[in-house]
Design an enzyme around this catalytic site. Structure first.
Site, PDB file in Angstrom:
ATOM      1  N   SER A  52     -25.174 -12.851   9.752  1.00 31.54           N
ATOM      2  CA  SER A  52     -25.408 -14.281   9.490  1.00 31.54           C
ATOM      3  C   SER A  52     -24.144 -15.127   9.413  1.00 31.54           C
ATOM      4  O   SER A  52     -24.245 -16.352   9.264  1.00 31.54           O
ATOM      5  CB  SER A  52     -26.201 -14.447   8.192  1.00 31.54           C
ATOM      6  OG  SER A  52     -27.555 -14.121   8.408  1.00 31.54           O
ATOM      7  N   LYS A  70     -24.146 -18.155  11.558  1.00 35.13           N
ATOM      8  CA  LYS A  70     -24.673 -19.473  11.198  1.00 35.13           C
ATOM      9  C   LYS A  70     -23.584 -20.526  11.021  1.00 35.13           C
ATOM     10  O   LYS A  70     -23.879 -21.734  11.093  1.00 35.13           O
ATOM     11  CB  LYS A  70     -25.541 -19.364   9.945  1.00 35.13           C
ATOM     12  CG  LYS A  70     -26.813 -18.539  10.166  1.00 35.13           C
ATOM     13  CD  LYS A  70     -27.635 -18.422   8.894  1.00 35.13           C
ATOM     14  CE  LYS A  70     -28.958 -17.706   9.115  1.00 35.13           C
ATOM     15  NZ  LYS A  70     -28.800 -16.237   9.327  1.00 35.13           N
ATOM     16  N   SER A  90     -28.919 -18.640   3.862  1.00 32.73           N
ATOM     17  CA  SER A  90     -28.945 -17.780   5.046  1.00 32.73           C
ATOM     18  C   SER A  90     -30.356 -17.624   5.614  1.00 32.73           C
ATOM     19  O   SER A  90     -30.738 -16.545   6.079  1.00 32.73           O
ATOM     20  CB  SER A  90     -28.352 -16.403   4.730  1.00 32.73           C
ATOM     21  OG  SER A  90     -27.748 -15.851   5.875  1.00 32.73           O
TER      22      SER A  90
END
Length: 275
Positions: free
Chosen positions: A43, A46, A100
């Protein structure tokens, strides 16, 4: 400082398999191990997802809907963002960075001009523009193991992410309550406990985890009036990445204290000679 946190030379015992600590202002590398290895980043993806959305100057107030296309078919992870939930692009970015939320990141990518193919192209174009030679993206969430980068590349990525006020604000936010499709509200929280710690002054951060990446953490944080990029990849214990971050902080604080002591001694010595 606990002895178990440091070796016989006083260096921090970092459990992450790859790490990189750099003074953002000077470029000086303070600590590193396996820093050029291209590893899955989960993640942490992101951060790039958010930069690409902001670079496109899309309407942050536009309402987007979570659909079946945003459901995780790779890892089968769950989400509090039920299908049918409608939130603004800004809210989705907030939840992607802070909590997240994979469906939030998927919706951001899916609603990019030209759709998902154009979004992935934009991610990789930005990667090349930033000179991130070990970095590749194949989705906007990080659920795929083929999203890879190196600790060295991620130090540059987090430094660039820190230039976006919204990314700084959202990634370090401690909580946000959103209204879901069923009309109920849900309180989301930051995946990084360090944002609440008085010992840390964090500009930007992002955690990540899939089985192939281990626990990951990237941050830009201030220590001794210096912005430092801290990258920790492939930690396996539940708290290892946080423990590694705190060991690095304690090591840096001890180093700064020794430097200040030496400076004071030199100053006093020069004064004595002058007298």
């Amino acid at each position: 400082m606990k002895e178990a946190d440091f070796d016989s030379l006083g260096n921090p015992l970092i459990r992450s398999s790859a790490f990189y600590v750099q003074d953002v202002n000077t470029g000086e590398v303070l600590l590193e191990k396996n820093s050029s290895a291209a590893l899955p980043i989960a993640s942490i993806t992101k951060l790039m997802t958010s930069m690409v959305v902001l670079d496109a100057h899309q309407n942050l107030g536009e309402v987007l809907e979570i659909t079946e296309d945003d459901v995780d078919r790779i890892k089968g992870t769950s989400s509090h963002l039920t299908v049918g939930t409608r939130l603004t692009r800004e809210e989705l970015m907030h939840l992607a960075l802070m909590a997240s939320e994979n469906r939030a990141a998927s919706a951001l990518a899916r609603n990019y001009p030209g759709g998902m193919p154009a979004f992935l192209e934009a991610m990789n174009v930005k990667t090349r523009l930033l000179g991130l030679g070990e970095t590749r993206f194949y989705d906007g969430t990080g659920l795929t193991k083929t999203n890879v980068s190196s600790a060295r590349d991620l130090a540059s990525m987090v430094a660039n992410a820190s230039r976006y006020p919204l990314i700084r604000e959202f990634s370090t936010s401690t909580g946000y309550t959103a209204t879901l499709a069923n009309g109920r509200t849900h309180a989301f929280h930051n995946t990084n406990a360090l944002v609440k710690s008085p010992d840390w002054q964090i500009d930007v951060q992002k955690t990540g985890y899939i089985s192939e990446s281990g626990k990951c953490l990237v941050m830009q944080a201030w220590m001794g009036n210096k912005p430092l990029a801290i990258v920790l990849l492939d930690s396996w214990g539940r708290y290892t990445r946080l423990g590694d971050a705190n060991r690095i902080r304690k090591w840096l604080e001890a180093s700064l204290a020794r430097q200040q002591l030496a400076l004071n001694r030199n100053t006093n010595s020069a004064t004595d000679h002058a007298n």
